[in-house]
Design an enzyme around this catalytic site. Structure first.
Site, PDB file in Angstrom:
ATOM      1  N   GLU A 104      -5.089   1.290   2.504  1.00 50.54           N
ATOM      2  CA  GLU A 104      -4.897   0.513   3.308  1.00 50.54           C
ATOM      3  C   GLU A 104      -5.034   0.662   4.944  1.00 50.54           C
ATOM      4  O   GLU A 104      -5.568  -0.016   5.753  1.00 50.54           O
ATOM      5  CB  GLU A 104      -3.744  -0.401   3.116  1.00 50.54           C
ATOM      6  CG  GLU A 104      -3.479  -1.868   3.805  1.00 50.54           C
ATOM      7  CD  GLU A 104      -3.133  -1.799   5.138  1.00 50.54           C
ATOM      8  OE1 GLU A 104      -3.285  -2.909   5.802  1.00 50.54           O
ATOM      9  OE2 GLU A 104      -2.526  -0.835   5.566  1.00 50.54           O
ATOM     10  N   GLU A 105      -4.482   1.716   5.258  1.00 53.51           N
ATOM     11  CA  GLU A 105      -4.621   2.460   6.659  1.00 53.51           C
ATOM     12  C   GLU A 105      -6.011   2.718   6.876  1.00 53.51           C
ATOM     13  O   GLU A 105      -5.875   3.290   8.209  1.00 53.51           O
ATOM     14  CB  GLU A 105      -3.438   3.488   6.866  1.00 53.51           C
ATOM     15  CG  GLU A 105      -2.211   2.922   6.603  1.00 53.51           C
ATOM     16  CD  GLU A 105      -1.477   2.148   7.457  1.00 53.51           C
ATOM     17  OE1 GLU A 105      -2.069   1.543   8.363  1.00 53.51           O
ATOM     18  OE2 GLU A 105      -0.306   1.814   7.473  1.00 53.51           O
ATOM     19  N   HIS A 165       0.773  -0.967   0.002  1.00 56.28           N
ATOM     20  CA  HIS A 165      -0.075   0.024  -0.174  1.00 56.28           C
ATOM     21  C   HIS A 165       0.825   1.202  -0.182  1.00 56.28           C
ATOM     22  O   HIS A 165       2.112   1.307   0.409  1.00 56.28           O
ATOM     23  CB  HIS A 165      -1.120  -0.057   1.260  1.00 56.28           C
ATOM     24  CG  HIS A 165      -0.398  -0.063   2.454  1.00 56.28           C
ATOM     25  ND1 HIS A 165      -0.258   1.108   3.267  1.00 56.28           N
ATOM     26  CD2 HIS A 165      -0.134  -1.112   3.315  1.00 56.28           C
ATOM     27  CE1 HIS A 165       0.413   0.706   4.356  1.00 56.28           C
ATOM     28  NE2 HIS A 165       0.388  -0.638   4.540  1.00 56.28           N
ATOM     29  N   ASP A 201      -0.283   4.375   0.942  1.00 58.86           N
ATOM     30  CA  ASP A 201      -0.636   5.281   2.004  1.00 58.86           C
ATOM     31  C   ASP A 201       0.044   5.022   3.253  1.00 58.86           C
ATOM     32  O   ASP A 201       0.402   3.905   3.723  1.00 58.86           O
ATOM     33  CB  ASP A 201      -2.192   5.264   2.370  1.00 58.86           C
ATOM     34  CG  ASP A 201      -2.910   4.133   2.816  1.00 58.86           C
ATOM     35  OD1 ASP A 201      -2.260   2.883   2.191  1.00 58.86           O
ATOM     36  OD2 ASP A 201      -3.753   3.912   3.409  1.00 58.86           O
ATOM     37  N   ASP A 207       6.411   0.458   7.025  1.00 60.51           N
ATOM     38  CA  ASP A 207       4.827   0.227   6.740  1.00 60.51           C
ATOM     39  C   ASP A 207       4.394   1.171   5.782  1.00 60.51           C
ATOM     40  O   ASP A 207       3.669   2.270   6.331  1.00 60.51           O
ATOM     41  CB  ASP A 207       4.151   0.309   7.995  1.00 60.51           C
ATOM     42  CG  ASP A 207       2.566  -0.079   7.868  1.00 60.51           C
ATOM     43  OD1 ASP A 207       2.112  -0.703   6.836  1.00 60.51           O
ATOM     44  OD2 ASP A 207       1.742   0.190   8.888  1.00 60.51           O
TER      45      ASP A 207
END
Length: 437
Positions: free
Chosen positions: A145-146, A79, A81, A111
């Site tokens: 995704e977050e 991802h 974001d 991440d």
């Protein structure tokens, strides 16, 4: 052969410098990062598809043909974001993408813009060298995704499933990093499962009234009592196949006998004997329900008619019926509950050729690696891609030094990753994708 590791740190730094903070309010704009990714793929001769689910909410998908078109395709997804970061709290500005003493700092370093960069570095290396993976590899760089994945993987699965045609397995974040378990033992946990997401809204209804008078139907009291029950509840141990395998293999690596079939098996006692490695399984022995938000009232001397609370629930594979029955009991007769957001739990085969190929790729770079399966306590985009029949694993390889608290850096202050850890990851990822199949 060109060395793709020479590319990865710069790619990761450039991505970190593009602020794609996602506060969950719809205001995130991943498009600049998506454009950067698409340009790097295009420069290497890989045709990218950049598509927006909403203005500014962009995703990139590309397919690298394999040498054997009869094999099932492999999805590799990351991802774009990141969670927000407050610069005043950091030693280094979270979006500077600076390298200090061989360590890359910035929001997304672990991440998961570091993994995004590894994906790009491997694919670009293939193009420079004229090499190909055995299977078709579909690269997906997703939005949102977050938050809920509504603008990212969820939308891609609903609207552009054709881009993932032939994919049966996928890899992404949160696995294959070095976990130092003591006495020189290096574990590499590969995620082969995820607990399901069960975010719940609880609503209590009562009788509104003056705060000075007796009220036996107080919505706030009913909600508070229910949330207290959720907080105090001790969920029973439920060993899924992934967690069972994790306990057995971690125990074997540490010389700790683990027999889940023993009538006297005590999971909590086993965890105590695993030492630091208990962190890898502690949160996935059970379901969980953690109260997180309470909302009620508008004036101190007015008893409100309704009160609302939110509970972050997570459920293990195969436990949904038990979970929902218990939630209803904990909520009680005065409180209604419903899912605010839910996603399925996942489980992947730890005896599969793909898992074995991951272990081989890690072992080729670290001959003392002990590769163990784990179940993730949270979730990833693998949940959405599972709707297409894609089995997901957490495999974002990094070799980390002792004392490097990888888990604490997820969504934490001073997120960072050693550059040589990214280099290691590129080599492992390249080996895995060119041999698995």
């Amino acid at each position: 052969m060109a060395d793709p590791t020479s590319d990865v740190a710069n790619l990761a730094a450039q991505l970190i410098r593009i602020d794609t903070s996602n506060a969950g309010d719809g205001g995130c704009r991943e498009r600049p990062a998506a454009e950067y990714v698409a340009e790097r793929l295009d420069d290497a001769g890989i045709e990218p598809t950049l598509i927006e689910s909403s203005p500014g909410r962009a995703n990139v998908v590309a397919r690298v043909p394999g040498t054997d078109p009869d094999r099932d395709a492999m999805l590799v997804h990351g991802h774009l974001d990141v969670v927000p970061a407050e610069p005043a709290d950091w030693q280094v500005h979270p979006f500077a993408g600076d390298v200090h003493d061989g360590v890359l700092w910035g929001r997304g370093a672990v991440d998961m813009k570091g993994m995004d960069a590894m994906m790009l570095a491997v694919a670009r290396g293939w193009m420079r060298d004229g090499r190909r993976p055995r299977r078709d590899v579909v690269l997906a760089f997703t939005a949102d995704e977050e938050a809920s994945a509504e603008y990212g993987s969820d939308w891609l699965v609903r609207k552009h499933a054709d881009l993932f045609e032939g994919c049966t397995e996928g890899i992404s974040e949160s696995g294959a990093y070095t976990f130092h378990a003591g006495d020189g033992v290096r574990l590499y946990p590969v995620a082969a499962g995820e607990r399901g997401t069960a975010w719940m809204r609880l609503t209590a209804h009562g009788r509104a009234g003056h705060g000075s008078k007796v009220n036996t139907d107080n919505a706030v009291g009913a909600l508070a009592a229910a949330l207290a029950r959720f907080d105090a509840h001790e969920w029973p141990v439920r060993l899924t196949p992934t967690v069972r395998a994790a306990l057995e293999r971690i125990g074997a690596a540490l010389g700790v006998p683990v027999d889940p079939d023993d009538p006297g098996f005590d999971a909590d006692a086993v965890l105590r004997r695993l030492g630091p490695a208990r962190q890898l399984v502690d949160a996935t022995l059970r379901n969980s329900t953690n109260p997180t938000i309470m909302q009620a009232g508008y004036k101190l001397n007015v008893i409100p008619q309704t009160a609302t609370g939110f509970v972050d629930g997570r459920m293990l594979p195969g436990t949904q019926a038990e979970f929902e029955a218990t939630v209803t009991e904990l909520a009680g007769p005065r409180v209604d509950w419903e899912y605010e957001h839910s996603e399925v739990p996942l489980s992947a085969d730890v005896e599969s050729p793909t898992f074995a190929a991951m272990a081989d790729a890690l072992g080729a770079e670290d001959t003392d690696a002990h590769v163990v399966p784990v179940c993730m306590s949270g979730g990833t985009d693998a949940k959405q891609f599972s709707r297409l029949g894609i089995t997901g694993y957490g495999f974002a390889p990094l070799q980390l030094p002792p004392g490097f608290d990888y888990g604490a850096l997820f969504h934490g202050v001073d997120e960072r990753v050693p550059v040589d850890a990214l280099d290691f990851g590129v080599r492992v990822l390249d080996r895995f994708l060119t041999t698995a199949g």
